[in-house]
Design an enzyme around this catalytic site. Sequence first.
Site, PDB file in Angstrom:
ATOM      1  N   GLU A  79     -44.751  20.821 -55.937  1.00 25.79           N
ATOM      2  CA  GLU A  79     -43.598  21.615 -56.276  1.00 25.79           C
ATOM      3  C   GLU A  79     -43.683  23.022 -55.699  1.00 25.79           C
ATOM      4  OE1 GLU A  79     -43.197  22.546 -60.425  1.00 25.79           O
ATOM      5  OE2 GLU A  79     -41.092  23.053 -60.143  1.00 25.79           O
ATOM      6  N   ASP A 154     -47.133  17.889 -59.441  1.00 24.46           N
ATOM      7  CA  ASP A 154     -46.575  19.013 -60.192  1.00 24.46           C
ATOM      8  C   ASP A 154     -47.768  19.638 -60.899  1.00 24.46           C
ATOM      9  OD1 ASP A 154     -45.365  20.875 -61.735  1.00 24.46           O
ATOM     10  OD2 ASP A 154     -43.753  19.586 -62.441  1.00 24.46           O
ATOM     11  N   ASP A 157     -46.321  21.003 -65.286  1.00 24.49           N
ATOM     12  CA  ASP A 157     -44.987  20.640 -65.714  1.00 24.49           C
ATOM     13  C   ASP A 157     -44.775  21.231 -67.103  1.00 24.49           C
ATOM     14  OD1 ASP A 157     -42.481  19.295 -65.500  1.00 24.49           O
ATOM     15  OD2 ASP A 157     -43.233  17.776 -66.876  1.00 24.49           O
ATOM     16  N   THR A 159     -43.410  24.436 -67.448  1.00 26.83           N
ATOM     17  CA  THR A 159     -43.860  25.815 -67.240  1.00 26.83           C
ATOM     18  C   THR A 159     -43.392  26.763 -68.321  1.00 26.83           C
ATOM     19  OG1 THR A 159     -43.047  25.337 -65.031  1.00 26.83           O
ATOM     20  CG2 THR A 159     -44.264  27.385 -65.334  1.00 26.83           C
TER      21      THR A 159
HETATM   22  C1  2IP Z   1     -39.307  21.058 -65.551  1.00 29.70           C
HETATM   23  C2  2IP Z   1     -39.804  20.896 -66.954  1.00 29.70           C
HETATM   24  C3  2IP Z   1     -38.641  20.959 -67.885  1.00 29.70           C
HETATM   25  C4  2IP Z   1     -37.691  19.810 -67.648  1.00 29.70           C
HETATM   26  C5  2IP Z   1     -37.283  19.797 -66.191  1.00 29.70           C
HETATM   27  C6  2IP Z   1     -38.465  19.860 -65.241  1.00 29.70           C
HETATM   28  O1  2IP Z   1     -40.379  21.205 -64.677  1.00 29.70           O
HETATM   29  O2  2IP Z   1     -40.480  19.687 -67.142  1.00 29.70           O
HETATM   30  O3  2IP Z   1     -39.116  20.970 -69.172  1.00 29.70           O
HETATM   31  O4  2IP Z   1     -36.558  19.978 -68.449  1.00 29.70           O
HETATM   32  O5  2IP Z   1     -36.574  18.623 -65.957  1.00 29.70           O
HETATM   33  O6  2IP Z   1     -38.030  19.885 -63.922  1.00 29.70           O
HETATM   34  P1  2IP Z   1     -36.438  19.405 -69.930  1.00 29.70           P
HETATM   35  O7  2IP Z   1     -37.550  20.003 -70.702  1.00 29.70           O
HETATM   36  O8  2IP Z   1     -35.106  19.849 -70.409  1.00 29.70           O
HETATM   37  O9  2IP Z   1     -36.575  17.937 -69.781  1.00 29.70           O
HETATM   38  P2  2IP Z   1     -41.188  22.621 -64.448  1.00 29.70           P
HETATM   39  O10 2IP Z   1     -41.654  23.092 -65.765  1.00 29.70           O
HETATM   40  O11 2IP Z   1     -42.306  22.164 -63.550  1.00 29.70           O
HETATM   41  O12 2IP Z   1     -40.218  23.544 -63.771  1.00 29.70           O
HETATM   42 CA    CA Z   2     -41.820  19.859 -63.308  1.00 32.33          CA
HETATM   43 CA    CA Z   3     -44.155  22.796 -62.313  1.00 30.30          CA
END
Ligand code: 2IP
Ligand code: CA
Ligand code: CA
Length: 426
Positions: A79, A154, A157, A159
Amino acid sequence: AQELLQTLVNASEKAANIARACRGESTLFSLLVEEKKDGEKNKRFFQDFKTLADVLVQECVRHDVSKRFPGIEESIRGEESNQFTNTLGESICVKVMATGTETENLLAKVLDGNKNAAALLADLVHEDINNSVVEPRLDSSIQFPLNDIGIWIDPIDSTSEYVNGQWEKPGVFGIASSGLQSVCVLIGMYSVSSGAPLLGVVNQPFYAWDYYLTLSSISPTTAGRIDSVHLTSFVVNQPFYAWDYSLNRWTGRCIWGFCHQKTTLNVDEKLCHNISSELAANCNTPLDKSVITISSSEASPLVSALKDKYEVVFAAGAGYKVVNVACGLANLYLLTKGSTFRWDTCAPHAILRSMGGGVMNLKKVLSLPLDSLLDNQENLQLIYNSPEEGVSGVDRWCNMDGLIAYRDTASLLELVQFLKEVNLKP
Ligand code: 2IP
Ligand code: CA
Ligand code: CA
């Protein structure tokens, strides 16, 4: 294949160590947070964070895996971009150097000369991880041509939960709706020729074994939100939180799954440790409905419709939600939007495939008649080798059409039928 698995598991453990260390030092942590450039922003968050931890973890995995498998470097994508800008405005390319001292010097530049922090991180990066041999072992006859392998990472995930740093007690279904538990390191390997996920390693750096093990002794009133500063004093009274007293750090876990042609294998004992039945025994409402986990960003008409039929459990973190399906805490994960990316789903998707489940493209699923769904199971899976068409930048790797993650096909069919009835258009 066993060697690849072991290498990825070790890399994920090192990644988890770095994630925990950066989270532990609050002054260091605030230093590390940098806002993402516009083009790289995940549209869902007004403010998204790119942390040095993120970049460092990704580079570390890339470094360790390519050291063991020379030539694989080009196929490892993640990412994060490894350009980092310090508060002096200098742009620095973060990478793992040949020696600890060199890495330390490079990190010191990113950290505006903060030598202590740089030394601490460099030590973690160059630490030898001697994990015990990963069991069960993959058969030695399973081999992959290295040129047909791609890896999505990633590094961190969830974050925003990571940055927030709260530890929240999981709800009655064993799923925490937010908090550090939803943080995952995701390393997914796929076939370049077919796009199918092959091997997924998911490391949860803040996983509370003790919490689940001593669940029966918890009374509902002991729920609490805590931050890292208060954690140590808190755990004295709350011994079930994810904290290892002897090591004085958070505990985590690593799960993995493998699926290639007819061969499937996974880290069975960690996945099938059946928490849901303990939970069911512990709460007054029996699990008569299936559990569906969704993002809190889903539109309210859909959420209310789902609530008629399902126990709806909100959770942060795309990786965490797929993992909860794999572990049996939820039957399904539905996402109607293009807010996840290849690196979010590849690793946990492989784990679900190893159990006979999968992650399907929602739009494609809804466009087919229900009775042809099972015949098309393979074609409906998300794939990882090709970009989305007609978009640019980070969106090329977006899972644009939404998704359904499932462990058994009966639950999948039931949900699809339901979505057709309520006439959902993603
Ligand atoms: C994000 C993270 C978010 C999720 C989103 C991801 O990745 O997992 O929590 O959204 O889809 O892309 P949600 O929590 O609403 O499902 P990152 O943290 O790596 O940006
Ligand atoms: Ca993610
Ligand atoms: Ca991430």
